[in-house]
Design a protein around this motif. Structure first.
Motif, mmCIF file in Angstrom:
data_model
loop_
_atom_site.group_PDB
_atom_site.id
_atom_site.type_symbol
_atom_site.label_atom_id
_atom_site.label_comp_id
_atom_site.label_asym_id
_atom_site.label_seq_id
_atom_site.Cartn_x
_atom_site.Cartn_y
_atom_site.Cartn_z
ATOM 1 N N ASP A 166 4.098 4.406 6.360
ATOM 2 C CA ASP A 166 3.086 3.760 7.201
ATOM 3 C C ASP A 166 2.966 4.451 8.554
ATOM 4 O O ASP A 166 1.884 4.564 9.123
ATOM 5 N N HIS A 208 1.177 -5.527 12.103
ATOM 6 C CA HIS A 208 0.501 -4.427 12.793
ATOM 7 C C HIS A 208 0.195 -4.860 14.226
ATOM 8 O O HIS A 208 0.179 -6.046 14.544
ATOM 9 N N GLY A 215 1.922 4.239 13.500
ATOM 10 C CA GLY A 215 1.163 3.595 12.441
ATOM 11 C C GLY A 215 -0.325 3.700 12.673
ATOM 12 O O GLY A 215 -0.794 4.125 13.732
ATOM 13 N N ASN A 240 2.338 0.004 14.114
ATOM 14 C CA ASN A 240 3.083 -1.060 13.438
ATOM 15 C C ASN A 240 4.073 -1.704 14.390
ATOM 16 O O ASN A 240 4.266 -1.253 15.515
#
Length: 539
Positions: free
Chosen positions: A14, A208, A237, A242
């Motif tokens: 990610d 997120h 991310g 993230n």
């Protein structure tokens, strides 16, 4: 006994979806080893069905000697209307040789009908079949409930039905995903609490950072019963990133008394954060919480005075616990405490009652008013401080220099410089790629015979900032130079309305600082090392 909170890192998958983040297979292997040393429980290596690089990583990861981390593969549920045994993504997860897999599935009915363009019933079957298939093949399965919080708010019953299908199929953990990053901490707490009452297996959280709430939401989820946290190191991310494990780990351990790593591993947090920034070719933000260079930096005089008496007055934790350090900055906001702290740090003995302290503080404020910024140029500050107490390291003095730039096809620059070095008048010329580069070459050429040490150091960075752009080409500019000898680095500064003059000041300080630090070697070479105010000391 309460179930341990497990850390799941998805930096290698990610995190690489973040803009500007690209990791080679070698980078990913190095990061995996670093994360394992830090005590991370799961390391998501990538999506073996998406690209050859990720498959190569899983092949090579088999050779890693990890202490505790479980290498995990990522993937999706089977496609609509296809048997699991024929789904290529699921097959590649099995081919990767991992012991654990995280597969995502839709839990928001809107996504099922509009993105997947299938029926709600088929989506439930896709989740159940995929989890069951991986479990039957001996894998630990984490079900990433994609868009779970949006799905829960729009159609709660369906979102719950989707995760219960994964539970029924044998999933080991249900990771609830705030995929769009728009859920508030109060909503996270309420929904996670409800889910933990509805299911009997481990509940996890995957947030997120689109509202800059990913860390807060992750911590709220733990308070509400989540025992599995997904995130990335340094918050890498897609979009805004993230949940940042660099912040989550110390908050859990030091603020919430939820142990996730050992105290010794926690002390490696700053090092690990910088290490991963370096491999990802990212400049570490100075203001990154916990591990940033400025996270425990103090500038205001009253703050510094209080911190030196009791650090907890302006520090929420002891920086040493996470491997960081306290820094005191000197600027126009400085007071006596700042100056005394920096002097002590540099090994300079100053008495707070000595009138020179007030003179130095005033000098710093005057220089900063002119545009100098010593918090970014500590080498120049040390020279200023030592000169203020009567020391002077003038290994050479400038008489003048001339710069000629001409265009004959390409632009060429030549510098003629005249210096006084150890009583000798030295004139030399050099060419360079622009006036500053040529001036650097000429200076080195002029003093190299007297001070061979100059050949050990070189400029590693050069920055120019216009301080008052409203004055156009007559604006004051600040030049910052970073120099290195390959082992250590130091920064110097120069300010002027003339960029060449400003560059000279920074160049001169850079060399003077290195010679000062290597004074013992200069003395052995039988050259001038130290010039006090009273006169020249020869060897």
């Amino acid at each position: 006994m309460e179930e341990q909170v497990k850390l799941y890192d998805t930096t290698l998958r990610d995190g690489t979806q973040g803009e500007g983040i690209s990791l080679s297979v070698e980078d990913k292997l190095k990061i995996a080893k670093k994360l394992d040393q830090l005590g991370i429980h799961y390391i998501e290596g990538g999506w073996p069905g998406s690209n050859p690089k990720d498959m190569n990583f899983f092949e090579r990861a088999k050779e890693l000697q990890l202490e505790q981390a479980v290498i995990t593969a990522f993937g999706s549920t089977r496609r609509p209307n296809i048997e699991t045994e024929r789904d290529p993504n699921l097959q590649r997860i099995l081919d990767s040789g991992v012991k654990a897999a995280a597969i995502f599935g839709k839990t928001w009915d809107f996504h099922v009908t509009e993105a997947l363009q299938t029926t709600l019933e088929e989506n439930i079957a896709m989740i159940y079949d995929s989890v069951r298939y991986l479990k039957e093949n001996g894998l630990e399965v984490i079900f990433d409930a994609e868009h779970f919080f949006d799905g829960y708010k729009h159609h709660r019953d369906y979102a719950l039905e989707a995760i219960k299908a994964a539970e029924k199929a044998g999933a080991d953990c249900l990771a609830l995903c705030d995929t769009n990053g728009g859920t508030l901490p109060s909503e996270i707490a309420e929904i996670v609490k409800h889910v933990t009452e509805e299911v009997s297996i481990t509940v996890g959280i995957h947030c997120h950072n689109d509202c800059e709430l990913a860390v807060a939401n992750s911590l709220e989820a733990v308070k509400a019963g989540a025992r599995h946290i997904q995130g990335t190191f340094n918050g890498y991310g897609e979009r805004s990133g993230n949940a940042n494990l660099v912040s989550i780990i110390p908050n859990l351990q030091l603020k919430m008394n939820v142990p996730v790593v050992s105290d010794e591993q926690l002390q490696q947090l700053t090092n690990a954060s910088k290490y991963i920034h370096e491999l990802a070719n990212q400049t570490p933000p100075n203001n990154q919480p916990f591990t940033g260079k400025s996270a425990f930096a103090h500038k205001g005089g009253m703050h510094v005075s209080a911190v030196l008496k009791h650090p907890e007055t302006y520090e929420h934790i002891q920086p040493e616990k996470i491997g960081n350090e306290r820094r005191v900055l000197v600027s126009e906001l400085s007071g006596q405490s700042n100056l005394l702290f920096k002097a002590k740090e540099l090994g300079i003995s100053l008495d707070k009652n000595d009138p020179v302290v007030k003179e130095l503080i005033q000098k710093v404020k005057e220089m900063e008013h002119r545009g100098y910024q010593y918090e970014a140029a500590e080498a120049s500050f040390e020279l200023l401080l030592r000169e203020g107490i009567g020391e002077s390291y003038k290994y050479f003095t400038l008489d003048h220099f001339n710069i000629l730039t001409q265009k004959d096809g390409d632009f060429t620059t030549e510098v003629l410089v005249k210096l006084n070095v150890q009583g000798d008048s030295v004139v030399t010329a050099a060419e360079g790629n622009g006036p500053v580069n040529a001036l650097d070459h000429a200076l080195r050429k002029a003093i190299g015979e007297y001070y061979p040490l100059v050949n050990e150091m070189y400029l590693s960075d050069y920055k120019v900032r216009v301080l008052d752009g409203g004055d156009g080409t007559a604006s004051t500019v600040r030049v910052l130079i970073e120099s290195t000898n390959g082992k250590t680095t130091w920064s110097t500064i120069g300010v002027s309305t003339n960029v060449i003059e400003a560059s000279w000041y920074a160049l001169e300080d850079s060399i003077r600082y290195y010679f000062m630090k290597e004074e013992h070697r200069l003395e052995k070479n039988n050259v001038v090392a130290f010039i006090p105010e009273a006169g020249v000391k020869n060897h």
